[in-house]
Design a protein around this motif. Structure first.
Motif, PDB file in Angstrom:
ATOM      1  N   ILE B 122       0.851  -1.202   0.000  1.00  0.00           N
ATOM      2  CA  ILE B 122       0.000   0.000   0.000  1.00  0.00           C
ATOM      3  C   ILE B 122       0.881   1.244   0.000  1.00  0.00           C
ATOM      4  CG2 ILE B 122      -1.623   1.365   1.383  1.00  0.00           C
ATOM      5  CD1 ILE B 122      -2.787  -1.344   2.404  1.00  0.00           C
ATOM      6  N   ILE B 123       1.847   1.251   0.916  1.00  0.00           N
ATOM      7  CA  ILE B 123       2.739   2.410   1.045  1.00  0.00           C
ATOM      8  C   ILE B 123       3.493   2.668  -0.262  1.00  0.00           C
ATOM      9  CG2 ILE B 123       4.816   3.265   2.225  1.00  0.00           C
ATOM     10  CD1 ILE B 123       3.710   1.616   4.723  1.00  0.00           C
ATOM     11  N   ASN B 124       4.083   1.589  -0.819  1.00  0.00           N
ATOM     12  CA  ASN B 124       4.860   1.763  -2.050  1.00  0.00           C
ATOM     13  C   ASN B 124       4.004   2.209  -3.230  1.00  0.00           C
ATOM     14  OD1 ASN B 124       7.372   1.211  -0.999  1.00  0.00           O
ATOM     15  ND2 ASN B 124       7.181  -0.993  -1.313  1.00  0.00           N
ATOM     16  N   GLN B 125       2.810   1.638  -3.320  1.00  0.00           N
ATOM     17  CA  GLN B 125       1.941   1.959  -4.458  1.00  0.00           C
ATOM     18  C   GLN B 125       1.483   3.409  -4.414  1.00  0.00           C
ATOM     19  OE1 GLN B 125       0.000  -0.709  -6.690  1.00  0.00           O
ATOM     20  NE2 GLN B 125       2.013  -1.569  -6.470  1.00  0.00           N
ATOM     21  N   ILE B 126       1.196   3.892  -3.207  1.00  0.00           N
ATOM     22  CA  ILE B 126       0.756   5.283  -3.080  1.00  0.00           C
ATOM     23  C   ILE B 126       1.944   6.215  -3.305  1.00  0.00           C
ATOM     24  CG2 ILE B 126      -0.184   7.013  -1.498  1.00  0.00           C
ATOM     25  CD1 ILE B 126      -1.905   4.791  -0.309  1.00  0.00           C
ATOM     26  N   LYS B 127       3.099   5.818  -2.742  1.00  0.00           N
ATOM     27  CA  LYS B 127       4.312   6.610  -2.917  1.00  0.00           C
ATOM     28  C   LYS B 127       4.649   6.778  -4.391  1.00  0.00           C
ATOM     29  CE  LYS B 127       7.428   6.208   0.788  1.00  0.00           C
ATOM     30  NZ  LYS B 127       8.327   5.300   1.522  1.00  0.00           N
ATOM     31  N   ASP B 128       4.597   5.668  -5.117  1.00  0.00           N
ATOM     32  CA  ASP B 128       4.967   5.690  -6.541  1.00  0.00           C
ATOM     33  C   ASP B 128       3.805   6.114  -7.442  1.00  0.00           C
ATOM     34  OD1 ASP B 128       7.306   4.705  -5.574  1.00  0.00           O
ATOM     35  OD2 ASP B 128       6.998   2.632  -6.240  1.00  0.00           O
ATOM     36  N   GLU B 129       2.699   6.473  -6.843  1.00  0.00           N
ATOM     37  CA  GLU B 129       1.492   6.886  -7.570  1.00  0.00           C
ATOM     38  C   GLU B 129       1.023   5.842  -8.571  1.00  0.00           C
ATOM     39  OE1 GLU B 129       1.991  10.862  -9.073  1.00  0.00           O
ATOM     40  OE2 GLU B 129       2.408  11.641  -7.085  1.00  0.00           O
ATOM     41  N   GLU B 130       1.140   4.582  -8.171  1.00  0.00           N
ATOM     42  CA  GLU B 130       0.649   3.519  -9.049  1.00  0.00           C
ATOM     43  C   GLU B 130      -0.805   3.202  -8.740  1.00  0.00           C
ATOM     44  OE1 GLU B 130       3.318   0.167  -9.411  1.00  0.00           O
ATOM     45  OE2 GLU B 130       4.953   1.599  -9.254  1.00  0.00           O
ATOM     46  N   MET B 131      -1.210   3.574  -7.525  1.00  0.00           N
ATOM     47  CA  MET B 131      -2.602   3.419  -7.122  1.00  0.00           C
ATOM     48  C   MET B 131      -3.086   4.763  -6.575  1.00  0.00           C
ATOM     49  SD  MET B 131      -4.259   0.515  -7.371  1.00  0.00           S
ATOM     50  CE  MET B 131      -3.703  -0.868  -8.373  1.00  0.00           C
ATOM     51  N   PRO B 132      -4.347   5.113  -6.771  1.00  0.00           N
ATOM     52  CA  PRO B 132      -5.354   4.460  -7.605  1.00  0.00           C
ATOM     53  C   PRO B 132      -4.969   4.483  -9.088  1.00  0.00           C
ATOM     54  CG  PRO B 132      -6.282   6.370  -6.413  1.00  0.00           C
ATOM     55  CD  PRO B 132      -4.842   6.315  -6.119  1.00  0.00           C
ATOM     56  N   LEU B 133      -5.456   3.507  -9.821  1.00  0.00           N
ATOM     57  CA  LEU B 133      -5.152   3.380 -11.243  1.00  0.00           C
ATOM     58  C   LEU B 133      -5.602   4.623 -12.007  1.00  0.00           C
ATOM     59  CD1 LEU B 133      -6.241  -0.250 -12.157  1.00  0.00           C
ATOM     60  CD2 LEU B 133      -3.928   0.589 -11.888  1.00  0.00           C
ATOM     61  N   GLU B 134      -4.837   4.926 -13.050  1.00  0.00           N
ATOM     62  CA  GLU B 134      -5.166   6.103 -13.856  1.00  0.00           C
ATOM     63  C   GLU B 134      -6.537   5.965 -14.511  1.00  0.00           C
ATOM     64  OE1 GLU B 134      -2.689   8.192 -17.177  1.00  0.00           O
ATOM     65  OE2 GLU B 134      -1.355   7.546 -15.574  1.00  0.00           O
ATOM     66  N   SER B 135      -6.857   4.741 -14.931  1.00  0.00           N
ATOM     67  CA  SER B 135      -8.147   4.511 -15.584  1.00  0.00           C
ATOM     68  C   SER B 135      -9.301   4.772 -14.615  1.00  0.00           C
ATOM     69  CB  SER B 135      -8.228   3.085 -16.122  1.00  0.00           C
ATOM     70  OG  SER B 135      -8.072   2.149 -15.090  1.00  0.00           O
ATOM     71  N   TYR B 136      -8.990   4.719 -13.333  1.00  0.00           N
ATOM     72  CA  TYR B 136     -10.012   4.979 -12.312  1.00  0.00           C
ATOM     73  C   TYR B 136     -10.101   6.469 -11.987  1.00  0.00           C
ATOM     74  CZ  TYR B 136     -12.526   4.505  -7.856  1.00  0.00           C
ATOM     75  OH  TYR B 136     -13.437   4.622  -6.844  1.00  0.00           O
ATOM     76  N   THR B 137      -8.954   7.099 -11.784  1.00  0.00           N
ATOM     77  CA  THR B 137      -8.954   8.516 -11.418  1.00  0.00           C
ATOM     78  C   THR B 137      -9.400   9.392 -12.594  1.00  0.00           C
ATOM     79  OG1 THR B 137      -6.610   8.659 -11.972  1.00  0.00           O
ATOM     80  CG2 THR B 137      -7.160   8.333  -9.663  1.00  0.00           C
ATOM     81  N   TYR B 138      -9.284   8.855 -13.788  1.00  0.00           N
ATOM     82  CA  TYR B 138      -9.725   9.576 -14.981  1.00  0.00           C
ATOM     83  C   TYR B 138     -11.207   9.946 -14.850  1.00  0.00           C
ATOM     84  CZ  TYR B 138     -10.230  10.659 -19.935  1.00  0.00           C
ATOM     85  OH  TYR B 138     -10.456  11.304 -21.131  1.00  0.00           O
ATOM     86  N   ILE B 139     -11.946   9.026 -14.277  1.00  0.00           N
ATOM     87  CA  ILE B 139     -13.384   9.257 -14.078  1.00  0.00           C
ATOM     88  C   ILE B 139     -13.669   9.746 -12.661  1.00  0.00           C
ATOM     89  CG2 ILE B 139     -15.644   8.142 -14.030  1.00  0.00           C
ATOM     90  CD1 ILE B 139     -14.163   6.135 -16.135  1.00  0.00           C
ATOM     91  N   HIS B 140     -12.985   9.146 -11.679  1.00  0.00           N
ATOM     92  CA  HIS B 140     -13.179   9.548 -10.291  1.00  0.00           C
ATOM     93  C   HIS B 140     -12.094  10.543  -9.881  1.00  0.00           C
ATOM     94  CE1 HIS B 140     -15.101   5.598 -10.658  1.00  0.00           C
ATOM     95  NE2 HIS B 140     -15.948   6.026  -9.762  1.00  0.00           N
ATOM     96  N   GLY B 141     -12.284  11.769 -10.258  1.00  0.00           N
ATOM     97  CA  GLY B 141     -11.282  12.801  -9.995  1.00  0.00           C
ATOM     98  C   GLY B 141     -10.948  12.947  -8.520  1.00  0.00           C
ATOM     99  N   ASN B 142     -11.958  12.772  -7.658  1.00  0.00           N
ATOM    100  CA  ASN B 142     -11.716  12.952  -6.222  1.00  0.00           C
ATOM    101  C   ASN B 142     -10.933  11.798  -5.594  1.00  0.00           C
ATOM    102  OD1 ASN B 142     -13.842  11.255  -6.667  1.00  0.00           O
ATOM    103  ND2 ASN B 142     -15.109  12.028  -4.990  1.00  0.00           N
ATOM    104  N   ALA B 143     -10.649  10.758  -6.389  1.00  0.00           N
ATOM    105  CA  ALA B 143      -9.865   9.632  -5.869  1.00  0.00           C
ATOM    106  C   ALA B 143      -8.371   9.949  -5.862  1.00  0.00           C
ATOM    107  CB  ALA B 143     -10.125   8.383  -6.704  1.00  0.00           C
ATOM    108  N   ILE B 144      -7.991  10.961  -6.635  1.00  0.00           N
ATOM    109  CA  ILE B 144      -6.574  11.335  -6.716  1.00  0.00           C
ATOM    110  C   ILE B 144      -6.076  11.807  -5.346  1.00  0.00           C
ATOM    111  CG2 ILE B 144      -4.915  12.920  -7.809  1.00  0.00           C
ATOM    112  CD1 ILE B 144      -6.841  13.054 -10.198  1.00  0.00           C
ATOM    113  N   PHE B 145      -4.838  11.447  -5.031  1.00  0.00           N
ATOM    114  CA  PHE B 145      -4.233  11.876  -3.773  1.00  0.00           C
ATOM    115  C   PHE B 145      -3.505  13.206  -3.981  1.00  0.00           C
ATOM    116  CE2 PHE B 145      -4.283   8.446  -0.556  1.00  0.00           C
ATOM    117  CZ  PHE B 145      -4.952   7.480  -1.284  1.00  0.00           C
TER     118      PHE B 145
END
Lengths: 197, 164
Positions: B122-145
């Motif tokens: 979880i830590i690494n994925q958020i750090k490296d901005e691999e999660m949330p997936l781009e295909s998800y944040t593209y639609i769910h803008g508020n999911a972006i950190f």
């Protein structure tokens, strides 16, 4: 003319939805795929059984460690593809692990270790080099814990690199430091921490 | 003369083919709507849920629910278009994969060893901005950190990891 076209469309739609339904049956065939995978795992388990009969009880762990060492070598060589291949092989070996000869408590611990190790090996099978190394760190911890229960077939060494991610360990068959976390960038960084028998 | 005729026939023919292709595509689009979708929805939150077993600050809780829970729990909030094929299949695959990797609803079923592995990822994925997936944040803008949210989340997860 228009009437003909409408009729054709309706017919085509009816045909397509029929096909869709028969495709649904086809989909259940797809669902059988993981089962054939399971069968494959089972067959490797059988192989492991035979091996266990021929040699001692730690032959299972020995095979896991042998796969781990191939993976470690690939990381030392900074060879992503070889590491991925070794990771995938390790998944198969780990899934075929035979718990039968261990006590209930050991089995519980081993199952926990191996479930975790499988996930890391799977990720190594499909990731880029830096991720492979991240997972290798936790996988190494799993292997150390596994060996603490199963024992090591022959001499092994716990190595450590103080620089990588606040200090990281790995297992090696030889005393000489060849760093799997950095490869040629810092080949001799680290030290032999202790001997494992 | 024959050249004009050929090109005329060709044009007519290609128009016809185009119409047939369009019709087939339309029919196929309608037909695939009849495929059943397995929705990832549940009314109950199990006792093993991450938010129930850990002391999670409200801001973190909200962020997790908005950014992670759609694919990493047993309950997805489906937007209307997600029920239209082939989008639904695409989502189904993502959710299935996401839940296999990490299901926050089943957090306390994981052993400490696996919690540790999950937290590290979880830590690494958020750090490296691999999660949330781009295909998800593209639609769910508020999911972006945002940078602050990222920092806060990583800090929380690291603290949790150290307390294991």
């Amino acid at each position: 003319m228009k009437k003909v076209r409408v009729t054709t469309t309706i017919l085509a739609m009816a045909f397509m939805s029929l096909t869709a339904m028969s495709c649904k049956d086809g989909k259940t065939d797809d669902a059988a795929m993981p089962m054939s995978n399971e069968m494959y795992v089972e067959s490797t388990t059988e192989n492991a059984d035979e091996m266990a009969m021929n040699t001692n009880q730690s032959s299972n762990a020995k095979q896991v460690i042998a796969d781990y060492m191939i993976l470690k070598e690939a990381l030392i060589a900074t060879d992503k593809d070889a590491a991925a291949k070794a990771g995938n092989q390790m998944v198969i070996t780990l899934k075929g692990f035979e718990y039968g000869t261990y006590t209930a408590e050991e089995q519980k611990e081993l199952k926990d270790i191996i479930t975790d190790a499988v996930e890391h090996a799977e990720h190594i099978g499909k990731s880029e080099m830096d991720h492979q190394r991240e997972h290798f760190k936790t996988l190494s911890k799993d292997m150390l814990d596994m060996v603490a229960i199963t024992g090591a077939d022959g001499k092994m060494y716990k190595m450590s690199c103080p620089m990588y991610d606040g200090g990281s360990a790995w297992l090696s068959m030889e005393k000489e430091v060849k760093n799997p976390y950095y490869g040629s960038k810092m080949m001799s960084c680290g030290k032999m921490e202790k001997e494992i028998n | 003369m024959s050249y004009v005729l050929t090109s005329y026939i060709l044009r007519e023919l290609s128009m016809k083919i185009l119409k047939i292709v369009a019709l087939i595509l339309l029919v196929a689009f309608i037909a695939i709507q009849f495929f059943p979708i397995e929705l990832n929805q549940s009314d109950t939150v199990p006792k093993t849920d991450f938010l129930l077993v850990n002391n999670v600050p409200e801001s973190i809780q909200k962020k997790l629910e908005v950014s992670c829970y759609d694919c990493h729990s047993n309950n997805t909030h489906y937007p209307w278009y997600s029920k239209i094929q082939p989008t639904a299949w695409f989502l189904e695959d993502h959710i299935k994969e996401g839940k296999a990797e990490l299901n926050f609803n089943e957090w306390n079923d994981y052993s400490d060893r696996r919690k540790n592995s999950k937290l590290k990822s979880i830590i690494n994925q958020i750090k490296d901005e691999e999660m949330p997936l781009e295909s998800y944040t593209y639609i769910h803008g508020n999911a972006i950190f945002s940078a602050d949210e990222k920092k806060e989340m990583i800090q929380f997860m690291e603290q949790l990891r150290n307390s294991l």
